[in-house]
Design an enzyme around this catalytic site. Structure first.
Site, PDB file in Angstrom:
ATOM      1  CG  ASP A 239      -1.925   0.809   1.247  1.00 60.29           C
ATOM      2  OD1 ASP A 239      -3.165   0.540   0.333  1.00 60.29           O
ATOM      3  OD2 ASP A 239      -2.187   2.224   1.716  1.00 60.29           O
ATOM      4  CE1 TYR A 388      -5.643   6.544  -0.690  1.00 62.28           C
ATOM      5  CE2 TYR A 388      -5.498   6.879   1.576  1.00 62.28           C
ATOM      6  CZ  TYR A 388      -5.546   6.124   0.710  1.00 62.28           C
ATOM      7  OH  TYR A 388      -5.587   4.906   1.026  1.00 62.28           O
ATOM      8  CG  HIS A 445      -4.430  -4.094   0.182  1.00 63.79           C
ATOM      9  ND1 HIS A 445      -3.743  -3.717  -1.181  1.00 63.79           N
ATOM     10  CD2 HIS A 445      -4.442  -3.036   1.083  1.00 63.79           C
ATOM     11  CE1 HIS A 445      -3.293  -2.377  -0.505  1.00 63.79           C
ATOM     12  NE2 HIS A 445      -3.936  -1.990   0.610  1.00 63.79           N
TER      13      HIS A 445
END
Length: 469
Positions: A239, A388, A445
């Site tokens: 990630d 983000y 993930h």
């Protein structure tokens, strides 16, 4: 001759439309190759380290470089506040047979929250968190939290330092199952593990200024390793951790003995386009294996439409994180739904077809809620979401790190349920020294959280290759 015959048989076995598409792709390929040869320029091998200050106010003349022990703490007041907020939760009724296709199903959410309220023992989990040594140190104006786990002393074992970095919506706690595996001798090789919290996540202080992105986090973590006395070390990440550790390898390749990733963000370009055109029919011509084809195609369904269905959070957090943060930072149940939905679908997209989202197939509620509590008790969900916006506020492809190749020895663990598959041939566009690439048999993930043994084995195998070379 045999290869030519295979090509001939394959081509004439295609429909007329497929033959036309392949011929168009070949023409595009020829032109692209010529353009690539003409315009390719030598790329730099490193990116600037830079410097920064993310603390309150102006940069101080000097900074305390001491490392201080830290312990996770809680109180009855903190727990009482949590319970009061949980008890006031107002739920929305789910649609009939909606399962997890609309997000976290509120029927199952009530069961999770009931466990949280009546059975989950936060004080017990705090003791679990404190099982490993925690520390804090001030870097670029921020208190940076990390755990530092040394292996038991044994004769004739090679101790290698490694930093492992989490992503969103995870935390350092993701690695608690893999830490015992990494700190046990594996054919004479063992790790000394440093696991930091990204600034703005958990117990690491959030930036007080705009612009704190993966490059800033990478530089801070390099300074942390230097402060700990490590001149050379390994890195592992998934990630956001995969981007941060990649940036570290770009900034100081002389310090990074090897880079191991379980998520890869490849450049999009001519080679990828060619793979998409020819790959479904003649995969070996464009460096794809049968497993690559199985994971990639049909491309638009698996990599475009599926990502559109799963990336709503991404657009919100990359544009208006503070707005969404107001709700989830104030409501523990809202926070749990926002975070735990990802542990459902990102472990396996098929979990959306289940009433309970398949959450407890791979995780225990104690582990999931401990991760949620790290966000809740630190009030760090909004600052974690800002990461983000800081990284995606402009075109990533224009950033210096995305224009710079990586030359340190690299290993990839490609888990089948990762959101997007990156074939080795695509990874090689940026990562120029891939020593190992493994198709993992299962997992998604959250690799270290879901399949710690598989990830640990692959990491050890990669490091052994690097150490022998």
């Amino acid at each position: 001759m045999q290869r030519l015959q295979v090509l001939k048989d394959t081509f004439f076995g295609l429909s007329a439309a497929q033959q036309q598409q392949l011929l168009i792709g070949s023409a595009v390929a020829a032109g692209g190759i010529m353009a690539y040869i003409v315009y390719k320029r030598k790329k730099p091998r490193t990116i600037p380290l830079g410097d920064g200050w993310w603390g309150v106010g102006e940069k101080t003349l000097s900074e305390d470089q001491k490392i201080y022990p830290f312990q996770v703490e809680t109180s009855d007041k903190e727990i009482e506040d949590l319970y009061e907020r949980i008890d006031r939760t107002r739920y929305a009724d789910p649609l009939e047979d909606g399962k997890f296709h609309y997000g976290f199903n509120s029927t199952y959410l009530k069961k999770v929250v009931s466990y949280w309220r009546h059975e989950f023992d936060w004080k017990k989990q705090v003791a679990v968190l404190n099982k490993y040594p925690h520390f804090k140190t001030k870097i670029e104006g921020l208190d940076v939290h990390f755990i530092h786990v040394r292996p038991p002393h044994r004769e004739n074992q090679k101790v290698l330092p490694i930093m492992i970095v989490h992503g969103w919506p995870g935390s350092f706690y993701e690695f608690y199952k893999i830490l015992p595996l990494l700190t046990q001798s594996h054919d004479g090789v063992v790790f000394e593990v440093i696991c930091p919290s990204i600034p703005g996540y958990g117990f690491s202080e959030a930036s007080h200024k705009q612009g704190f992105n993966s490059l800033a986090a990478a530089r801070i973590f390099l300074k942390l390793m230097e402060r700990l006395g490590f001149s050379q070390f390994y890195l592992q990440g998934g990630d956001w951790g995969s981007l941060i550790t990649t940036n570290m390898a770009q900034m100081k390749p002389q310090c990074v003995k090897g880079l191991h990733l379980n998520m890869c963000m490849s450049n999009r370009g001519f080679k990828v386009l060619l793979s998409l055109l020819i790959g479904p029919y003649l995969p070996f011509l464009v460096g794809l294996s049968r497993e690559d084809v199985r994971r990639l195609f049909p491309f638009f369904e698996k990599n475009v439409f599926e990502m559109l269905r799963e990336s709503g959070y991404f657009h919100i957090q990359a544009t208006k994180p503070d707005t969404a943060g107001c709700g989830v930072n104030d409501s523990p149940v809202g926070l749990a739904a926002w975070i735990l939905e990802k542990f459902s679908s990102w472990a396996d997209l098929k979990n959306r077809d289940l009433e309970d989202g398949g959450l407890e197939r791979k995780f225990s509620l104690d582990d999931l809620l401990t991760n949620v509590m790290i966000y809740w008790t630190t009030g760090s969900i909004t600052s974690s979401m800002r990461f983000y916006k800081e990284n995606l506020g402009s075109n990533l492809n224009n950033r210096v790190d995305f224009k710079t190749e990586i030359f340190v020895p690299t290993g990839f663990a490609a888990f089948p349920n990762e959101l997007m598959h990156c074939p080795k041939s695509w990874a090689q566009i940026r990562y120029r020294n891939i020593q190992s690439y493994t198709f993992m048999p299962r997992g998604g993930h959250f690799a270290a959280f879901e399949e710690p043994q598989l990830l640990a084995d692959d990491l050890f195998n990669f490091v052994k290759k690097v150490e022998k070379s």
